[in-house]
Structures are given as C-alpha cells and as structure tokens.
Write a protein that holds these residues in place. Structure first.
Motif, PDB file in Angstrom:
ATOM      1  N   UNK A 221       0.829  -1.208   0.000  1.00 31.93           N
ATOM      2  CA  UNK A 221       0.000   0.000   0.000  1.00 31.93           C
ATOM      3  C   UNK A 221       0.864   1.259   0.000  1.00 31.93           C
ATOM      4  N   UNK A 222       1.906   1.245   0.827  1.00 27.82           N
ATOM      5  CA  UNK A 222       2.761   2.436   0.899  1.00 27.82           C
ATOM      6  C   UNK A 222       3.573   2.621  -0.381  1.00 27.82           C
ATOM      7  N   UNK A 223       3.975   1.541  -1.023  1.00 30.69           N
ATOM      8  CA  UNK A 223       4.676   1.659  -2.304  1.00 30.69           C
ATOM      9  C   UNK A 223       3.763   2.294  -3.348  1.00 30.69           C
ATOM     10  N   UNK A 224       2.502   1.925  -3.342  1.00 26.86           N
ATOM     11  CA  UNK A 224       1.562   2.532  -4.274  1.00 26.86           C
ATOM     12  C   UNK A 224       1.408   4.025  -4.002  1.00 26.86           C
ATOM     13  N   UNK A 225       1.379   4.409  -2.733  1.00 29.92           N
ATOM     14  CA  UNK A 225       1.283   5.828  -2.395  1.00 29.92           C
ATOM     15  C   UNK A 225       2.525   6.590  -2.858  1.00 29.92           C
ATOM     16  N   UNK A 226       3.698   6.001  -2.659  1.00 22.94           N
ATOM     17  CA  UNK A 226       4.939   6.655  -3.095  1.00 22.94           C
ATOM     18  C   UNK A 226       4.972   6.764  -4.616  1.00 22.94           C
ATOM     19  N   UNK A 227       4.519   5.735  -5.328  1.00 21.56           N
ATOM     20  CA  UNK A 227       4.477   5.786  -6.793  1.00 21.56           C
ATOM     21  C   UNK A 227       3.545   6.900  -7.267  1.00 21.56           C
ATOM     22  N   UNK A 228       2.424   7.056  -6.584  1.00 28.31           N
ATOM     23  CA  UNK A 228       1.489   8.129  -6.959  1.00 28.31           C
ATOM     24  C   UNK A 228       2.128   9.507  -6.760  1.00 28.31           C
ATOM     25  N   UNK A 229       2.854   9.664  -5.654  1.00 32.08           N
ATOM     26  CA  UNK A 229       3.537  10.938  -5.408  1.00 32.08           C
ATOM     27  C   UNK A 229       4.631  11.184  -6.443  1.00 32.08           C
ATOM     28  N   UNK A 230       5.340  10.146  -6.846  1.00 36.37           N
ATOM     29  CA  UNK A 230       6.365  10.305  -7.877  1.00 36.37           C
ATOM     30  C   UNK A 230       5.732  10.689  -9.217  1.00 36.37           C
ATOM     31  N   UNK A 231       4.557  10.156  -9.502  1.00 40.34           N
ATOM     32  CA  UNK A 231       3.842  10.547 -10.715  1.00 40.34           C
ATOM     33  C   UNK A 231       3.469  12.020 -10.679  1.00 40.34           C
ATOM     34  N   UNK A 232       2.979  12.488  -9.529  1.00 43.70           N
ATOM     35  CA  UNK A 232       2.658  13.909  -9.387  1.00 43.70           C
ATOM     36  C   UNK A 232       3.905  14.770  -9.557  1.00 43.70           C
TER      37      UNK A 232
END
Length: 234
Positions: free
Chosen positions: A81-92
C-alpha cells in the motif's frame, strides 16, 4: 506497527500531495502574470522552493519505507500500500517537472522570437533599441542570478533539514531495535526459568508416584504376613 507510525506516514503523504497542488496553482497563476514582473519572480522563487521540498519529502518517504521493509516492522500488505502511495507521489512530481519544463521551453521560444526588426517595424529606432534591450537583459540576468542564489540557499537549508530528519529516524530505529533485543533477552531468560521449574516439578511428581506404588507393595506384604501367622496358629 504502532498507530502513531501510521498517522505519521499518512500526514507526510498528505503534506506531499498538498505541496503538489500548491505548485500547480502557482504555475497556473504565473502563466496569467506578466513576464519578469515582481509577482512573476516571486511565484517562480516560491515554485522552486516548494519543488525542492516536494522532491526531498518524496525521497525521504522512499528511504523510510525501505528501512521499515528491511527491518520487517510492517506487514507485507502495508508495504504494498505504501509503495503505491509513493508511486502516486512520484507521478505527481513528474507531472510538475513536465509542466515546468514546458513553461521554460515556451519562454525561451518567445524570447528568441523577438528581434530588432520587430522593434524597428513598430516605429522604434534600432539604434536606441539595442542599448535599452541590453540594460534590460543585464538587469534581468542579475535578478535571475540573485533568484538562483536564493533558491540554492533555500535548497541547502531544506537538504540540511532532510538529513537531520533522516538522522533522527535512524536513531529512533536503532533505539527500537535495541528495545526489541532487550525484550527478546528477557523472554529467553523467562523461558529458561520456566523450563527449570517444569523439570523440578516433573521430578517431584515422579517421586510421589514412586512412593505411592511402594506403599501398595508394603500393604500386600503385611497382609500376607498376617495370613501366614493365622495359618500357622491354626
């Protein structure tokens, strides 16, 4: 995994998302302003500062997640779950970088599109335009150099704060590992004492069982002895 740790991670992710939205709003506001104006330069400096902070926070979240994953302090589902959150932030973050690059390229194209011929056609003198443009370019260059130095100073301050937070995080993780080791040592000592007591109690139970069986034998011997005496008397 403690509830405080989950709340801290959520707050940091929300702070990164807020920074992303703030940068996008400032970029949109800057597009509507006049180039090289005071407000334009202030927005540019603020965007650069928040962008550096955004990059530092995302990098810090990645490092923190890597440390927690290596220490196996959180569940595998939470790691995903946290990896997905970090990936979303990297996309932003990539979207913000792409937008800033597009704006920069557009400004450069607009600057190179201007020429002395256009100024002369507008009714101005070419000889008078060159000195004016040179002075303006020098002043703009000085202002940009000042802005760059200020952004570098702010970037160094943010980097120093990030390193300090990482150092504190590493210290807290080391202390937590030490506490866990102490708990495991105490648990091992307790298990050894319990095992010793179990052995002692097992020996006591065996002794009681042995004594109980001996009393039965003695009772049978006495009964037989009495029976022999009675038979002999009769």
């Amino acid at each position: 995994m403690s509830l405080l740790e989950v709340d801290s991670w959520s707050r940091e992710c929300e702070a990164c998302s807020t920074l992303s939205e703030s940068i996008k709003l400032k970029l949109a506001k800057r597009e509507k302003g006049q180039k090289n104006s005071v407000q334009y330069n202030r927005l540019t400096a603020a965007i650069q500062t928040e962008l550096k902070q955004f990059e530092g926070e995302v990098k810090e979240l990645k490092q923190k997640l890597r440390l927690l994953e290596d220490a196996q302090s959180i569940a595998p589902e939470e790691v995903i779950l946290r990896k997905q959150q970090v990936d979303a932030l990297q996309t932003q973050l990539a979207q913000v970088h792409r937008k800033i690059t597009q704006d920069t390229n557009w400004e450069r194209a607009e600057l190179f599109a201007q020429s002395p011929v256009d100024t002369d056609r507008a009714g101005g003198s070419t000889e008078n335009a060159f000195p004016t443009n040179n002075v303006s370019d020098v002043n703009a260059l000085k202002q940009r150099q000042i802005d760059i130095l200020e952004r570098q100073n702010r970037g160094l301050e943010i980097l120093s704060q990030t390193i300090s937070r990482q150092k504190n995080l590493a210290s807290q993780l080391g202390q937590e590992v030490g506490n866990q080791n102490d708990i495991l040592d105490n648990l091992a000592d307790t298990m050894e004492r319990v095992d010793a007591h179990v052995h002692v109690e097992t020996g006591n139970i065996s002794e009681v069982d042995r004594r109980d069986s001996t009393w039965g034998y003695w009772l049978i011997i006495i009964v037989l002895f009495v029976a022999i005496i009675i038979v002999a008397v009769v």
